[in-house]
Design a protein around this motif. Sequence first.
Motif, PDB file in Angstrom:
ATOM      1  N   THR A 113      12.434  12.762   5.415  1.00  0.00           N
ATOM      2  CA  THR A 113      13.306  12.273   4.338  1.00  0.00           C
ATOM      3  C   THR A 113      14.608  11.652   4.855  1.00  0.00           C
ATOM      4  O   THR A 113      15.333  11.061   4.060  1.00  0.00           O
ATOM      5  CB  THR A 113      13.655  13.417   3.367  1.00  0.00           C
ATOM      6  OG1 THR A 113      14.221  14.476   4.128  1.00  0.00           O
ATOM      7  CG2 THR A 113      12.436  13.904   2.622  1.00  0.00           C
TER       8      THR A 113
ATOM      9  N   MET B 278      14.317   3.489   6.872  1.00  0.00           N
ATOM     10  CA  MET B 278      15.558   4.268   7.003  1.00  0.00           C
ATOM     11  C   MET B 278      16.127   4.205   8.422  1.00  0.00           C
ATOM     12  O   MET B 278      17.218   4.683   8.678  1.00  0.00           O
ATOM     13  CB  MET B 278      15.287   5.716   6.588  1.00  0.00           C
ATOM     14  CG  MET B 278      15.034   5.835   5.094  1.00  0.00           C
ATOM     15  SD  MET B 278      14.910   7.536   4.544  1.00  0.00           S
ATOM     16  CE  MET B 278      13.234   7.927   4.990  1.00  0.00           C
TER      17      MET B 278
ATOM     18  N   GLY C 187       7.853   4.141  -5.290  1.00  0.00           N
ATOM     19  CA  GLY C 187       9.281   4.505  -5.368  1.00  0.00           C
ATOM     20  C   GLY C 187       9.679   5.379  -4.179  1.00  0.00           C
ATOM     21  O   GLY C 187      10.851   5.552  -3.891  1.00  0.00           O
TER      22      GLY C 187
ATOM     23  N   PHE D 187       0.850  -1.200   0.000  1.00  0.00           N
ATOM     24  CA  PHE D 187       0.000   0.000   0.000  1.00  0.00           C
ATOM     25  C   PHE D 187       0.878   1.239   0.000  1.00  0.00           C
ATOM     26  O   PHE D 187       1.824   1.320   0.783  1.00  0.00           O
ATOM     27  CB  PHE D 187      -0.908   0.001   1.237  1.00  0.00           C
ATOM     28  CG  PHE D 187      -1.886  -1.140   1.206  1.00  0.00           C
ATOM     29  CD1 PHE D 187      -3.148  -0.972   0.670  1.00  0.00           C
ATOM     30  CD2 PHE D 187      -1.514  -2.399   1.668  1.00  0.00           C
ATOM     31  CE1 PHE D 187      -4.037  -2.037   0.595  1.00  0.00           C
ATOM     32  CE2 PHE D 187      -2.389  -3.464   1.601  1.00  0.00           C
ATOM     33  CZ  PHE D 187      -3.655  -3.286   1.062  1.00  0.00           C
TER      34      PHE D 187
HETATM   35  C1  FAD Z   1      17.138  14.649  -1.136  1.00  0.00           C
HETATM   36  C2  FAD Z   1      17.491  13.205  -1.118  1.00  0.00           C
HETATM   37  C3  FAD Z   1      18.586  12.754  -1.841  1.00  0.00           C
HETATM   38  C4  FAD Z   1      18.955  11.414  -1.790  1.00  0.00           C
HETATM   39  N1  FAD Z   1      20.017  10.995  -2.521  1.00  0.00           N
HETATM   40  C5  FAD Z   1      20.381   9.703  -2.472  1.00  0.00           C
HETATM   41  C6  FAD Z   1      21.455   9.241  -3.265  1.00  0.00           C
HETATM   42  O1  FAD Z   1      22.066   9.995  -4.015  1.00  0.00           O
HETATM   43  N2  FAD Z   1      21.806   7.920  -3.171  1.00  0.00           N
HETATM   44  C7  FAD Z   1      21.135   7.045  -2.352  1.00  0.00           C
HETATM   45  O2  FAD Z   1      21.483   5.857  -2.317  1.00  0.00           O
HETATM   46  N3  FAD Z   1      20.095   7.464  -1.591  1.00  0.00           N
HETATM   47  C8  FAD Z   1      19.710   8.760  -1.634  1.00  0.00           C
HETATM   48  N4  FAD Z   1      18.646   9.188  -0.886  1.00  0.00           N
HETATM   49  C9  FAD Z   1      18.051   8.265   0.085  1.00  0.00           C
HETATM   50  C10 FAD Z   1      17.049   7.276  -0.524  1.00  0.00           C
HETATM   51  O3  FAD Z   1      16.149   7.930  -1.391  1.00  0.00           O
HETATM   52  C11 FAD Z   1      16.262   6.648   0.622  1.00  0.00           C
HETATM   53  O4  FAD Z   1      17.148   6.133   1.586  1.00  0.00           O
HETATM   54  C12 FAD Z   1      15.340   5.508   0.184  1.00  0.00           C
HETATM   55  O5  FAD Z   1      14.710   5.800  -1.045  1.00  0.00           O
HETATM   56  C13 FAD Z   1      14.309   5.301   1.281  1.00  0.00           C
HETATM   57  O6  FAD Z   1      13.449   4.258   0.940  1.00  0.00           O
HETATM   58  P1  FAD Z   1      12.402   3.720   2.026  1.00  0.00           P
HETATM   59  O7  FAD Z   1      11.517   2.761   1.340  1.00  0.00           O
HETATM   60  O8  FAD Z   1      13.153   3.226   3.226  1.00  0.00           O
HETATM   61  O9  FAD Z   1      11.586   5.000   2.505  1.00  0.00           O
HETATM   62  P2  FAD Z   1      10.578   5.904   1.653  1.00  0.00           P
HETATM   63  O10 FAD Z   1      11.096   6.075   0.281  1.00  0.00           O
HETATM   64  O11 FAD Z   1      10.318   7.106   2.491  1.00  0.00           O
HETATM   65  O12 FAD Z   1       9.244   5.009   1.562  1.00  0.00           O
HETATM   66  C14 FAD Z   1       8.214   5.029   2.516  1.00  0.00           C
HETATM   67  C15 FAD Z   1       6.897   5.125   1.745  1.00  0.00           C
HETATM   68  O13 FAD Z   1       5.790   4.976   2.653  1.00  0.00           O
HETATM   69  C16 FAD Z   1       4.734   5.759   2.156  1.00  0.00           C
HETATM   70  N5  FAD Z   1       3.729   5.946   3.230  1.00  0.00           N
HETATM   71  C17 FAD Z   1       3.811   6.758   4.307  1.00  0.00           C
HETATM   72  N6  FAD Z   1       2.714   6.612   5.057  1.00  0.00           N
HETATM   73  C18 FAD Z   1       1.924   5.693   4.449  1.00  0.00           C
HETATM   74  C19 FAD Z   1       0.662   5.095   4.759  1.00  0.00           C
HETATM   75  N7  FAD Z   1      -0.026   5.408   5.883  1.00  0.00           N
HETATM   76  N8  FAD Z   1       0.124   4.183   3.895  1.00  0.00           N
HETATM   77  C20 FAD Z   1       0.813   3.822   2.769  1.00  0.00           C
HETATM   78  N9  FAD Z   1       2.011   4.356   2.444  1.00  0.00           N
HETATM   79  C21 FAD Z   1       2.564   5.258   3.280  1.00  0.00           C
HETATM   80  C22 FAD Z   1       5.436   7.037   1.724  1.00  0.00           C
HETATM   81  O14 FAD Z   1       4.627   7.790   0.835  1.00  0.00           O
HETATM   82  C23 FAD Z   1       6.698   6.474   1.067  1.00  0.00           C
HETATM   83  O15 FAD Z   1       6.518   6.291  -0.320  1.00  0.00           O
HETATM   84  C24 FAD Z   1      18.217  10.514  -0.968  1.00  0.00           C
HETATM   85  C25 FAD Z   1      17.091  10.956  -0.280  1.00  0.00           C
HETATM   86  C26 FAD Z   1      16.724  12.287  -0.355  1.00  0.00           C
HETATM   87  C27 FAD Z   1      15.513  12.767   0.391  1.00  0.00           C
END
Ligand code: FAD
Length: 424
Positions: free
Chosen positions: A366, A393, A35, A29
């Motif tokens: 983030t 994260m 992404g 979800f």
């Molecule tokens: C500015 C920036 C630059 C970056 N540059 C790099 C880089 O150069 N190289 C690198 O390796 N990494 C980089 N990163 C880090 C990388 O993007 C993240 O570490 C990674 O994408 C995080 O993935 P995640 O799934 O853990 O979290 P997220 O991508 O935050 O996924 C969590 C998801 O949960 C969803 N969500 C929240 N609440 C709910 C709910 N109640 N129901 C359903 N869905 C929900 C959110 O919308 C989100 O899509 C960068 C990040 C940022 C912000």
Amino acid sequence: MKTAIIGAGLSGLCAGYELSKKGIDVAIFESKNVGGLASSYHVNDYHIEKYYHHIFRSDETILKLIDELGLNNKLEWLKGTTGYYINGKIYPLNTPREILQYPHLSLFDKVKLALLVLRSKRKNIEDLDNITATDLILNVAGKSVYENFFEPLLRSKFGDEKDNVSASWLLSRIKIRSDRSLGGERLGYMMGGFYSLIEAILKEIEDKGGEINKKAVNKIITKNNEVKGIEVDNKFIGCDNVISTISPMALNGIIGIPMRTRIKYQGTVCALFALNERLMDDMYWLNIKANVPFGAVIEHTNFAPLNNYGEHLVYVTSYFQSLNNPLWKLSEEEVIKMYLNGLKNLFQSFDEKAIKWWRLTRDIDTAPIFETGFKNKVLPYKTKIKGLYLAGMFSPPNYPERSMNGSIKTGFECAEEVIGDARV
Ligand SMILES: Cc1cc2nc3c(=O)[nH]c(=O)nc-3n(C[C@H](O)[C@H](O)[C@H](O)COP(=O)(O)OP(=O)(O)OC[C@H]3O[C@@H](n4cnc5c(N)ncnc54)[C@H](O)[C@@H]3O)c2cc1C
């Protein structure tokens, strides 16, 4: 056995990929963008990340996944030039020669800076989790190196929290950024953007019968300390396991039972400008010591080939630590106006007429703030609630810095925990 995954960022997608590969029934979800932080805009006929992204050669898990999905032909190792804007001038800082020529550090300072870089090569940088980055820099490299080099970088990344960040975080960054040849640094990027990776993972999940639902999970339903299901659109969906990949604070809002966490997060405001001319000469990443409302300017098309886009793409970005920050509170147009004024301050020849379009993305969670003591705050995959798992994260592979590689590994490792528990 059915597993619901909250969030279709890389953690959630990779947990879903691994579970569906093992024949487990998966429903993901996503409330915003598939992404997550690594999602992209679709503009004209190309995709471009909402937040700038690249990878490093040491990012083994993502490299293995790219290979497994047959996407090696899309991965390129590109020159990622960096520079520093200070006192009205840009200094490239890529090669030993450029670093030696940098005038804002004495030769003695540069020797001390080299000593700090050497520290990052030691094995147990995690042992420095209780020392602040600021203290380590001041002790090893001194005040001038701190003020003329690191302080603006720490400020732009962590704002008022800059003096709380751990030396482990700092050394992990120095280590990864100093892994370069004499010609400078090579960074990994996928032609077509990391969108291609996300699409390929999605396809694998769907081919194996997994579902992706573009809906928010409003509640996790538990009974007698055991997961029973989730609530989406006011409807109950039964499941045996839930993997939450959202920030612990966001999880607190949907679980009813407070999950105690001491992890603080920060947010990002990132504008993407498409220009009909380049902004910087051959510079990908510019760090800044100046009074402007952003910490870095990143010219993507000085990194990835301009021909892939047909227009110059420039990110202007800042992190924020408080919801009272104007960059979070003001309208998109007002933020863009502030950013443009800042750009005009830095680049005298910059003319707004060069802007073809702009987009702004802002999110409040983030990155965790990797302050001292963070190592003890890293959250395990399993919780005290039977069937509830956490992956994101805040998980072990994302310490002492979060990354796509870390979130992919987190998703895989958490899926293994779920599979292991199912066997018991
Ligand atoms: C500015 C920036 C630059 C970056 N540059 C790099 C880089 O150069 N190289 C690198 O390796 N990494 C980089 N990163 C880090 C990388 O993007 C993240 O570490 C990674 O994408 C995080 O993935 P995640 O799934 O853990 O979290 P997220 O991508 O935050 O996924 C969590 C998801 O949960 C969803 N969500 C929240 N609440 C709910 C709910 N109640 N129901 C359903 N869905 C929900 C959110 O919308 C989100 O899509 C960068 C990040 C940022 C912000």
